[in-house]
Design a protein around this motif. Structure first.
Motif, PDB file in Angstrom:
ATOM      1  N   PRO A 298       0.815  -1.223   0.000  1.00 27.09           N
ATOM      2  CA  PRO A 298       0.000   0.000   0.000  1.00 27.09           C
ATOM      3  C   PRO A 298       0.851   1.277   0.000  1.00 27.09           C
ATOM      4  O   PRO A 298       1.920   1.337   0.614  1.00 27.09           O
ATOM      5  N   ARG A 299       0.371   2.284  -0.688  1.00 26.45           N
ATOM      6  CA  ARG A 299       1.018   3.596  -0.680  1.00 26.45           C
ATOM      7  C   ARG A 299       0.927   4.204   0.716  1.00 26.45           C
ATOM      8  O   ARG A 299       0.001   3.949   1.477  1.00 26.45           O
ATOM      9  N   ASN A 300       1.918   5.017   1.051  1.00 28.74           N
ATOM     10  CA  ASN A 300       1.934   5.754   2.330  1.00 28.74           C
ATOM     11  C   ASN A 300       1.773   4.825   3.534  1.00 28.74           C
ATOM     12  O   ASN A 300       1.064   5.138   4.486  1.00 28.74           O
ATOM     13  N   SER A 301       2.441   3.680   3.488  1.00 27.45           N
ATOM     14  CA  SER A 301       2.246   2.687   4.550  1.00 27.45           C
ATOM     15  C   SER A 301       3.515   2.372   5.332  1.00 27.45           C
ATOM     16  O   SER A 301       3.443   1.710   6.374  1.00 27.45           O
ATOM     17  N   ALA A 302       4.691   2.827   4.869  1.00 26.72           N
ATOM     18  CA  ALA A 302       5.953   2.422   5.486  1.00 26.72           C
ATOM     19  C   ALA A 302       6.694   3.614   6.072  1.00 26.72           C
ATOM     20  O   ALA A 302       6.617   4.736   5.562  1.00 26.72           O
ATOM     21  N   ASP A 303       7.413   3.360   7.141  1.00 26.66           N
ATOM     22  CA  ASP A 303       8.256   4.379   7.760  1.00 26.66           C
ATOM     23  C   ASP A 303       9.706   4.270   7.302  1.00 26.66           C
ATOM     24  O   ASP A 303      10.441   5.260   7.330  1.00 26.66           O
ATOM     25  N   LEU A 304      10.105   3.069   6.897  1.00 27.40           N
ATOM     26  CA  LEU A 304      11.503   2.841   6.515  1.00 27.40           C
ATOM     27  C   LEU A 304      11.552   1.744   5.458  1.00 27.40           C
ATOM     28  O   LEU A 304      10.941   0.684   5.632  1.00 27.40           O
ATOM     29  N   VAL A 305      12.246   2.020   4.364  1.00 28.18           N
ATOM     30  CA  VAL A 305      12.525   1.008   3.343  1.00 28.18           C
ATOM     31  C   VAL A 305      14.031   0.805   3.291  1.00 28.18           C
ATOM     32  O   VAL A 305      14.797   1.774   3.148  1.00 28.18           O
ATOM     33  N   LEU A 306      14.460  -0.435   3.423  1.00 34.55           N
ATOM     34  CA  LEU A 306      15.870  -0.808   3.334  1.00 34.55           C
ATOM     35  C   LEU A 306      16.089  -1.521   2.006  1.00 34.55           C
ATOM     36  O   LEU A 306      15.368  -2.464   1.673  1.00 34.55           O
ATOM     37  N   ASN A 307      17.101  -1.102   1.241  1.00 35.93           N
ATOM     38  CA  ASN A 307      17.219  -1.580  -0.129  1.00 35.93           C
ATOM     39  C   ASN A 307      18.675  -1.737  -0.551  1.00 35.93           C
ATOM     40  O   ASN A 307      19.459  -0.797  -0.472  1.00 35.93           O
ATOM     41  N   ASN A 308      18.999  -2.941  -0.995  1.00 32.36           N
ATOM     42  CA  ASN A 308      20.273  -3.222  -1.648  1.00 32.36           C
ATOM     43  C   ASN A 308      19.934  -3.655  -3.069  1.00 32.36           C
ATOM     44  O   ASN A 308      19.770  -4.838  -3.346  1.00 32.36           O
ATOM     45  N   PRO A 309      19.756  -2.690  -3.989  1.00 29.97           N
ATOM     46  CA  PRO A 309      19.172  -3.024  -5.295  1.00 29.97           C
ATOM     47  C   PRO A 309      20.115  -3.831  -6.171  1.00 29.97           C
ATOM     48  O   PRO A 309      21.325  -3.602  -6.175  1.00 29.97           O
ATOM     49  N   PRO A 310      19.562  -4.788  -6.917  1.00 28.78           N
ATOM     50  CA  PRO A 310      20.380  -5.496  -7.905  1.00 28.78           C
ATOM     51  C   PRO A 310      20.627  -4.589  -9.101  1.00 28.78           C
ATOM     52  O   PRO A 310      19.828  -3.697  -9.389  1.00 28.78           O
ATOM     53  N   PHE A 311      21.732  -4.805  -9.799  1.00 26.89           N
ATOM     54  CA  PHE A 311      21.950  -4.028 -11.015  1.00 26.89           C
ATOM     55  C   PHE A 311      21.960  -4.938 -12.240  1.00 26.89           C
ATOM     56  O   PHE A 311      22.577  -4.652 -13.247  1.00 26.89           O
ATOM     57  N   HIS A 312      21.214  -6.055 -12.150  1.00 31.42           N
ATOM     58  CA  HIS A 312      21.016  -6.889 -13.329  1.00 31.42           C
ATOM     59  C   HIS A 312      19.676  -7.599 -13.215  1.00 31.42           C
ATOM     60  O   HIS A 312      19.205  -7.912 -12.118  1.00 31.42           O
ATOM     61  N   GLN A 313      19.023  -7.803 -14.345  1.00 32.96           N
ATOM     62  CA  GLN A 313      17.845  -8.661 -14.450  1.00 32.96           C
ATOM     63  C   GLN A 313      18.249  -9.822 -15.323  1.00 32.96           C
ATOM     64  O   GLN A 313      18.428  -9.667 -16.522  1.00 32.96           O
ATOM     65  N   GLN A 314      18.419 -11.012 -14.684  1.00 31.89           N
ATOM     66  CA  GLN A 314      18.981 -12.160 -15.368  1.00 31.89           C
ATOM     67  C   GLN A 314      20.342 -11.757 -15.933  1.00 31.89           C
ATOM     68  O   GLN A 314      21.245 -11.450 -15.174  1.00 31.89           O
ATOM     69  N   THR A 315      20.520 -11.701 -17.247  1.00 34.32           N
ATOM     70  CA  THR A 315      21.842 -11.368 -17.798  1.00 34.32           C
ATOM     71  C   THR A 315      21.949  -9.918 -18.248  1.00 34.32           C
ATOM     72  O   THR A 315      22.991  -9.506 -18.759  1.00 34.32           O
ATOM     73  N   VAL A 316      20.889  -9.125 -18.060  1.00 31.88           N
ATOM     74  CA  VAL A 316      20.878  -7.733 -18.509  1.00 31.88           C
ATOM     75  C   VAL A 316      21.313  -6.823 -17.365  1.00 31.88           C
ATOM     76  O   VAL A 316      20.699  -6.813 -16.297  1.00 31.88           O
ATOM     77  N   VAL A 317      22.387  -6.060 -17.577  1.00 34.74           N
ATOM     78  CA  VAL A 317      22.945  -5.196 -16.546  1.00 34.74           C
ATOM     79  C   VAL A 317      22.453  -3.770 -16.755  1.00 34.74           C
ATOM     80  O   VAL A 317      22.355  -3.277 -17.875  1.00 34.74           O
ATOM     81  N   GLY A 318      22.130  -3.079 -15.643  1.00 31.89           N
ATOM     82  CA  GLY A 318      21.702  -1.686 -15.737  1.00 31.89           C
ATOM     83  C   GLY A 318      21.098  -1.224 -14.423  1.00 31.89           C
ATOM     84  O   GLY A 318      20.964  -1.993 -13.469  1.00 31.89           O
ATOM     85  N   THR A 319      20.735   0.070 -14.383  1.00 33.32           N
ATOM     86  CA  THR A 319      20.175   0.650 -13.162  1.00 33.32           C
ATOM     87  C   THR A 319      18.654   0.755 -13.216  1.00 33.32           C
ATOM     88  O   THR A 319      18.049   1.364 -12.345  1.00 33.32           O
ATOM     89  N   HIS A 320      18.028   0.163 -14.230  1.00 34.23           N
ATOM     90  CA  HIS A 320      16.583   0.326 -14.384  1.00 34.23           C
ATOM     91  C   HIS A 320      15.802  -0.280 -13.222  1.00 34.23           C
ATOM     92  O   HIS A 320      14.779   0.269 -12.806  1.00 34.23           O
ATOM     93  N   ILE A 321      16.286  -1.392 -12.675  1.00 35.73           N
ATOM     94  CA  ILE A 321      15.577  -1.994 -11.541  1.00 35.73           C
ATOM     95  C   ILE A 321      15.709  -1.100 -10.314  1.00 35.73           C
ATOM     96  O   ILE A 321      14.730  -0.857  -9.592  1.00 35.73           O
ATOM     97  N   ALA A 322      16.922  -0.609 -10.053  1.00 37.28           N
ATOM     98  CA  ALA A 322      17.128   0.285  -8.912  1.00 37.28           C
ATOM     99  C   ALA A 322      16.240   1.525  -9.035  1.00 37.28           C
ATOM    100  O   ALA A 322      15.607   1.947  -8.056  1.00 37.28           O
ATOM    101  N   ASN A 323      16.174   2.111 -10.220  1.00 38.29           N
ATOM    102  CA  ASN A 323      15.353   3.310 -10.406  1.00 38.29           C
ATOM    103  C   ASN A 323      13.884   3.031 -10.124  1.00 38.29           C
ATOM    104  O   ASN A 323      13.186   3.851  -9.517  1.00 38.29           O
ATOM    105  N   GLN A 324      13.404   1.865 -10.570  1.00 41.36           N
ATOM    106  CA  GLN A 324      12.018   1.491 -10.282  1.00 41.36           C
ATOM    107  C   GLN A 324      11.811   1.307  -8.780  1.00 41.36           C
ATOM    108  O   GLN A 324      10.804   1.739  -8.215  1.00 41.36           O
ATOM    109  N   MET A 325      12.767   0.679  -8.121  1.00 36.76           N
ATOM    110  CA  MET A 325      12.669   0.483  -6.675  1.00 36.76           C
ATOM    111  C   MET A 325      12.611   1.821  -5.941  1.00 36.76           C
ATOM    112  O   MET A 325      11.833   1.986  -4.996  1.00 36.76           O
TER     113      MET A 325
END
Length: 376
Positions: A298-325
């Motif tokens: 839910p939106r507006n439901s968390a006080d703290l998000v902890l994130n160690n984002p991956p920089f690959h989706q399967q074999t594709v490398v990039g920051t697109h997943i981190a940006n979405q997160m």
């Protein structure tokens, strides 16, 4: 959306999540090679019981839909891609039996098609699980890009399935042909594996598909040494939780908080659930969700998000997943809520966070990693 042309027909396929101006296809040359091979050998018929492992976005499932295959994947995004691509081709969802990586099919199979996963441990776990679903005469064909098939890959097939040989390379893809030997009696599967978390009493369990399953990785170790503690954190999200060790230790440091563990890997979320329940028994409750980033939280439901984002989706490398997160974290956080991110220094996450949140500060850094905090 592009057109896959194979002996089984022509199909519209998209990668997931769908993005504007997508430049990558939803299949690779190994998918094409597998589908051509089964056509060349005339392996398909109406009574053929087919199992497909690790279909990325549905190229194999969609092309083989008329044979009602069972399809197993550890990726929630792969499941979403398969369902979406079935729909785009006007194929009913019940044409395939779609299972997660920890669910066992009921059948023995005549034909098994495997896309070789990036993780050797995942392949080992899958081959252990596969053995009870094979019989004399079962045909197993694996496919992958040449760069992802190693001597260790072939040795696993030899050890767990039977004598193995490979095809010639085609468009930088190769097929693997293990001969099913029902007389092989392999040792028990080593998964899930476990280790004792350093400087704690916790034993951490890891299914085969989990990142850094044998020990604590250096980035997480650095993150754990700087986790925040504050009574304001009543709802904490471990985003991209992996085995859940970050959320587990955040729960220990914030005893009044309720935790939510989120990952797109079914094995990761199962590992996080096992570790949390082992640590806290029935004294703490938590939510566990397999989904794409924060979809369904839910939106507006968390006080703290902890994130160690991956920089690959399967074999594709990039920051697109981190940006979405990061974008979805901002939506999920309450006013005053915080996103804490750890990443490699060179990835420049601080630039994106400052654009999204209007602020970003460095909590800690070393030669390799930086921990950033952005407040909504």
């Amino acid at each position: 959306m592009e057109i896959l042309s194979v002996p089984q027909g022509q199909f519209q396929l998209s990668r997931f999540p769908r993005r504007k101006q997508e430049k990558l296809r939803a299949w690779d040359a190994a998918d094409e090679y597998l589908l051509q091979q089964v056509a060349d050998e005339h392996l398909l018929n109406d009574g053929c019981r087919i199992l497909v492992l690790n279909d990325q976005f549905g190229s194999l499932a969609v092309a083989l839909h008329q044979y009602r295959p069972t399809v197993i994947s550890d990726s929630w995004l792969a499941h979403a891609g398969i369902r979406g691509n079935l729909s785009d081709n006007n194929i009913p969802a019940d044409q395939i039996n779609l299972l997660d990586s920890l669910s066992a099919p009921e059948d023995q199979f005549d034909l098994v098609l495997i896309k070789v996963p990036k993780s050797l441990a995942m392949l080992e776990d899958q081959l252990h699980r596969l053995r009870s679903h094979l019989k004399e005469g079962s045909r197993v064909i694996a496919g992958g890009m040449v760069k992802g098939i190693h001597t260790s890959t072939l040795k696993l097939f030899e050890k767990l399935i039977g004598e193995t040989h490979t095809s010639l390379a085609r468009k930088k893809a190769r097929l693997i042909f293990p001969q099913v030997d029902c007389n092989i009696t392999p040792a028990a599967s080593p998964y899930p594996s476990s280790y004792v978390l350093e400087n704690s009493v916790h034993r951490i369990y890891n299914h085969a598909g989990v990142f850094s399953r044998d020990s604590l990785d250096i980035g997480t170790r650095f993150f754990l040494s700087h986790l925040p503690t504050d009574d304001r954190y009543q709802q904490i999200v471990d985003l991209g939780c992996g085995n859940g060790v970050v959320g587990l230790m955040a729960a220990e440091k914030n005893p009044a908080a309720e935790l939510t563990f989120v990952d797109e890997s079914f094995m990761a979320v199962a590992s996080a659930k096992l570790n949390f329940e082992t640590a806290f028994s029935d004294t703490r409750t938590a939510r566990f969700s397999t989904t794409d980033c924060l979809q369904g939280v839910p939106r507006n439901s968390a006080d703290l998000v902890l994130n160690n984002p991956p920089f690959h989706q399967q074999t594709v490398v990039g920051t697109h997943i981190a940006n979405q997160m990061f974008r979805e974290s901002r939506a999920v956080l309450r006013e005053g809520g915080e996103l804490w991110v750890i990443g490699n220094r060179h990835l420049g996450y601080h630039i994106t966070l400052k654009k999204l949140f209007g602020n970003c500060e460095t909590v800690a850094s070393n030669k390799k990693f930086v921990i950033l905090r952005a407040r909504k």
